[in-house]
Motif scaffolding. Structure first.
Motif, PDB file in Angstrom:
ATOM      1  N   ILE A  52       0.842  -1.200   0.000  1.00  0.00           N
ATOM      2  CA  ILE A  52       0.000   0.000   0.000  1.00  0.00           C
ATOM      3  C   ILE A  52       0.873   1.245   0.000  1.00  0.00           C
ATOM      4  O   ILE A  52       0.663   2.173  -0.785  1.00  0.00           O
ATOM      5  CB  ILE A  52      -0.952  -0.006   1.217  1.00  0.00           C
ATOM      6  CG1 ILE A  52      -1.860  -1.238   1.183  1.00  0.00           C
ATOM      7  CG2 ILE A  52      -1.778   1.281   1.253  1.00  0.00           C
ATOM      8  CD1 ILE A  52      -2.592  -1.502   2.487  1.00  0.00           C
ATOM      9  N   LEU A  53       1.892   1.252   0.865  1.00  0.00           N
ATOM     10  CA  LEU A  53       2.768   2.418   0.968  1.00  0.00           C
ATOM     11  C   LEU A  53       3.588   2.648  -0.307  1.00  0.00           C
ATOM     12  O   LEU A  53       3.915   3.786  -0.627  1.00  0.00           O
ATOM     13  CB  LEU A  53       3.685   2.284   2.179  1.00  0.00           C
ATOM     14  CG  LEU A  53       2.962   2.346   3.531  1.00  0.00           C
ATOM     15  CD1 LEU A  53       3.932   2.025   4.660  1.00  0.00           C
ATOM     16  CD2 LEU A  53       2.304   3.699   3.734  1.00  0.00           C
ATOM     17  N   GLU A  54       3.884   1.594  -1.043  1.00  0.00           N
ATOM     18  CA  GLU A  54       4.593   1.732  -2.322  1.00  0.00           C
ATOM     19  C   GLU A  54       3.753   2.509  -3.336  1.00  0.00           C
ATOM     20  O   GLU A  54       4.288   3.060  -4.289  1.00  0.00           O
ATOM     21  CB  GLU A  54       4.935   0.364  -2.901  1.00  0.00           C
ATOM     22  CG  GLU A  54       6.016  -0.371  -2.153  1.00  0.00           C
ATOM     23  CD  GLU A  54       6.174  -1.804  -2.629  1.00  0.00           C
ATOM     24  OE1 GLU A  54       5.543  -2.193  -3.643  1.00  0.00           O
ATOM     25  OE2 GLU A  54       6.931  -2.548  -1.976  1.00  0.00           O
ATOM     26  N   ASN A  55       2.449   2.537  -3.137  1.00  0.00           N
ATOM     27  CA  ASN A  55       1.525   3.204  -4.056  1.00  0.00           C
ATOM     28  C   ASN A  55       0.947   4.491  -3.489  1.00  0.00           C
ATOM     29  O   ASN A  55      -0.058   4.987  -3.982  1.00  0.00           O
ATOM     30  CB  ASN A  55       0.382   2.243  -4.406  1.00  0.00           C
ATOM     31  CG  ASN A  55       0.855   1.107  -5.277  1.00  0.00           C
ATOM     32  OD1 ASN A  55       0.847   1.210  -6.490  1.00  0.00           O
ATOM     33  ND2 ASN A  55       1.285   0.015  -4.668  1.00  0.00           N
ATOM     34  N   VAL A  56       1.568   5.044  -2.456  1.00  0.00           N
ATOM     35  CA  VAL A  56       1.034   6.210  -1.755  1.00  0.00           C
ATOM     36  C   VAL A  56       0.794   7.396  -2.692  1.00  0.00           C
ATOM     37  O   VAL A  56      -0.160   8.153  -2.502  1.00  0.00           O
ATOM     38  CB  VAL A  56       1.940   6.605  -0.562  1.00  0.00           C
ATOM     39  CG1 VAL A  56       3.277   7.157  -1.037  1.00  0.00           C
ATOM     40  CG2 VAL A  56       1.238   7.594   0.340  1.00  0.00           C
ATOM     41  N   ALA A  57       1.584   7.553  -3.723  1.00  0.00           N
ATOM     42  CA  ALA A  57       1.427   8.689  -4.641  1.00  0.00           C
ATOM     43  C   ALA A  57       0.154   8.593  -5.482  1.00  0.00           C
ATOM     44  O   ALA A  57      -0.285   9.600  -6.048  1.00  0.00           O
ATOM     45  CB  ALA A  57       2.642   8.788  -5.561  1.00  0.00           C
ATOM     46  N   ASP A  58      -0.451   7.397  -5.543  1.00  0.00           N
ATOM     47  CA  ASP A  58      -1.632   7.192  -6.385  1.00  0.00           C
ATOM     48  C   ASP A  58      -2.922   6.995  -5.596  1.00  0.00           C
ATOM     49  O   ASP A  58      -3.965   6.719  -6.182  1.00  0.00           O
ATOM     50  CB  ASP A  58      -1.421   5.961  -7.278  1.00  0.00           C
ATOM     51  CG  ASP A  58      -0.227   6.128  -8.195  1.00  0.00           C
ATOM     52  OD1 ASP A  58      -0.031   7.245  -8.706  1.00  0.00           O
ATOM     53  OD2 ASP A  58       0.512   5.146  -8.382  1.00  0.00           O
ATOM     54  N   ARG A  78      -3.750   1.649  10.893  1.00  0.00           N
ATOM     55  CA  ARG A  78      -4.355   2.935  10.534  1.00  0.00           C
ATOM     56  C   ARG A  78      -3.328   4.072  10.649  1.00  0.00           C
ATOM     57  O   ARG A  78      -3.209   4.892   9.753  1.00  0.00           O
ATOM     58  CB  ARG A  78      -5.563   3.215  11.425  1.00  0.00           C
ATOM     59  CG  ARG A  78      -6.218   4.564  11.143  1.00  0.00           C
ATOM     60  CD  ARG A  78      -7.391   4.829  12.054  1.00  0.00           C
ATOM     61  NE  ARG A  78      -8.541   4.022  11.749  1.00  0.00           N
ATOM     62  CZ  ARG A  78      -9.417   4.307  10.786  1.00  0.00           C
ATOM     63  NH1 ARG A  78      -9.259   5.374  10.051  1.00  0.00           N
ATOM     64  NH2 ARG A  78     -10.447   3.531  10.582  1.00  0.00           N
ATOM     65  N   THR A  79      -2.583   4.108  11.733  1.00  0.00           N
ATOM     66  CA  THR A  79      -1.616   5.179  11.962  1.00  0.00           C
ATOM     67  C   THR A  79      -0.536   5.198  10.887  1.00  0.00           C
ATOM     68  O   THR A  79      -0.178   6.259  10.376  1.00  0.00           O
ATOM     69  CB  THR A  79      -0.984   5.026  13.360  1.00  0.00           C
ATOM     70  OG1 THR A  79      -2.022   5.054  14.337  1.00  0.00           O
ATOM     71  CG2 THR A  79       0.008   6.136  13.637  1.00  0.00           C
ATOM     72  N   THR A  80      -0.027   4.027  10.528  1.00  0.00           N
ATOM     73  CA  THR A  80       1.018   3.942   9.496  1.00  0.00           C
ATOM     74  C   THR A  80       0.536   4.547   8.183  1.00  0.00           C
ATOM     75  O   THR A  80       1.253   5.330   7.541  1.00  0.00           O
ATOM     76  CB  THR A  80       1.441   2.476   9.282  1.00  0.00           C
ATOM     77  OG1 THR A  80       1.995   1.968  10.494  1.00  0.00           O
ATOM     78  CG2 THR A  80       2.460   2.347   8.160  1.00  0.00           C
ATOM     79  N   LEU A  81      -0.679   4.201   7.770  1.00  0.00           N
ATOM     80  CA  LEU A  81      -1.202   4.697   6.493  1.00  0.00           C
ATOM     81  C   LEU A  81      -1.569   6.177   6.573  1.00  0.00           C
ATOM     82  O   LEU A  81      -1.263   6.948   5.648  1.00  0.00           O
ATOM     83  CB  LEU A  81      -2.404   3.863   6.063  1.00  0.00           C
ATOM     84  CG  LEU A  81      -2.089   2.386   5.798  1.00  0.00           C
ATOM     85  CD1 LEU A  81      -3.351   1.622   5.485  1.00  0.00           C
ATOM     86  CD2 LEU A  81      -1.070   2.235   4.683  1.00  0.00           C
ATOM     87  N   GLU A  82      -2.198   6.588   7.658  1.00  0.00           N
ATOM     88  CA  GLU A  82      -2.574   7.999   7.790  1.00  0.00           C
ATOM     89  C   GLU A  82      -1.348   8.898   7.888  1.00  0.00           C
ATOM     90  O   GLU A  82      -1.342   9.996   7.331  1.00  0.00           O
ATOM     91  CB  GLU A  82      -3.505   8.193   8.983  1.00  0.00           C
ATOM     92  CG  GLU A  82      -4.888   7.622   8.709  1.00  0.00           C
ATOM     93  CD  GLU A  82      -5.843   7.726   9.887  1.00  0.00           C
ATOM     94  OE1 GLU A  82      -5.391   7.989  11.033  1.00  0.00           O
ATOM     95  OE2 GLU A  82      -7.055   7.547   9.654  1.00  0.00           O
ATOM     96  N   ASP A  83      -0.290   8.434   8.560  1.00  0.00           N
ATOM     97  CA  ASP A  83       0.953   9.215   8.627  1.00  0.00           C
ATOM     98  C   ASP A  83       1.587   9.383   7.252  1.00  0.00           C
ATOM     99  O   ASP A  83       2.302  10.350   7.007  1.00  0.00           O
ATOM    100  CB  ASP A  83       1.949   8.567   9.588  1.00  0.00           C
ATOM    101  CG  ASP A  83       1.557   8.740  11.050  1.00  0.00           C
ATOM    102  OD1 ASP A  83       0.619   9.528  11.347  1.00  0.00           O
ATOM    103  OD2 ASP A  83       2.192   8.085  11.912  1.00  0.00           O
ATOM    104  N   ALA A  84       1.315   8.447   6.345  1.00  0.00           N
ATOM    105  CA  ALA A  84       1.829   8.532   4.968  1.00  0.00           C
ATOM    106  C   ALA A  84       0.933   9.381   4.071  1.00  0.00           C
ATOM    107  O   ALA A  84       1.247   9.612   2.912  1.00  0.00           O
ATOM    108  CB  ALA A  84       1.976   7.138   4.378  1.00  0.00           C
ATOM    109  N   GLY A  85      -0.214   9.841   4.610  1.00  0.00           N
ATOM    110  CA  GLY A  85      -1.108  10.694   3.834  1.00  0.00           C
ATOM    111  C   GLY A  85      -2.267   9.974   3.174  1.00  0.00           C
ATOM    112  O   GLY A  85      -2.946  10.546   2.319  1.00  0.00           O
TER     113      GLY A  85
END
Length: 117
Positions: A52-58, A78-85
């Motif tokens: 999921i984090l590899e695709n954060v720009a999309d 949840r925190t990991t993903l929300e911290d990544a935007g």
């Protein structure tokens, strides 16, 4: 009544689901599934945030389908993903599939992580 044809462009909608599987773009996938703008892949559950984090720009929003019933994902997930935007919206998997398809048809930058029903 006015009917509008839904167009997904290059994105792949979720066609259906059943006990232990999902059908995406006409292909059946067994087990937990991750549907990203870059494609469809198995998902390792709440410990698996790397893809999921590899695709954060999309991705603006990730819908998380927690199976037949809604449950809260682990706080670290949840925190990991929300911290990544990435916004995280949790719901039962059937609702996550429907919501994903609607926003996908609107051209939104969405992804979905699904646990089977």
């Amino acid at each position: 009544m006015r009917l509008n044809e839904i167009r997904y462009n290059d994105a792949v909608p979720i066609d259906g689901y059943g006990t232990g599987f999902f059908r995406v773009g006409g292909k059946k996938y067994d087990g937990p599934l991750l549907v990203l703008p870059s494609g469809v892949s198995p998902w390792g559950g709440f410990e698996d945030t790397a893809t999921i984090l590899e695709n954060v720009a999309d991705i603006d929003v990730l819908f998380v389908g927690t199976g037949a019933e809604i449950t809260h994902p682990p706080k670290d997930f949840r925190t990991t993903l929300e911290d990544a935007g990435i916004g995280v919206e949790t719901m039962a998997s059937p609702a996550a599939c429907r919501t994903y398809n609607v926003l996908l048809s609107e051209g939104r930058r969405v992804a979905v992580a699904l646990l089977p029903v």
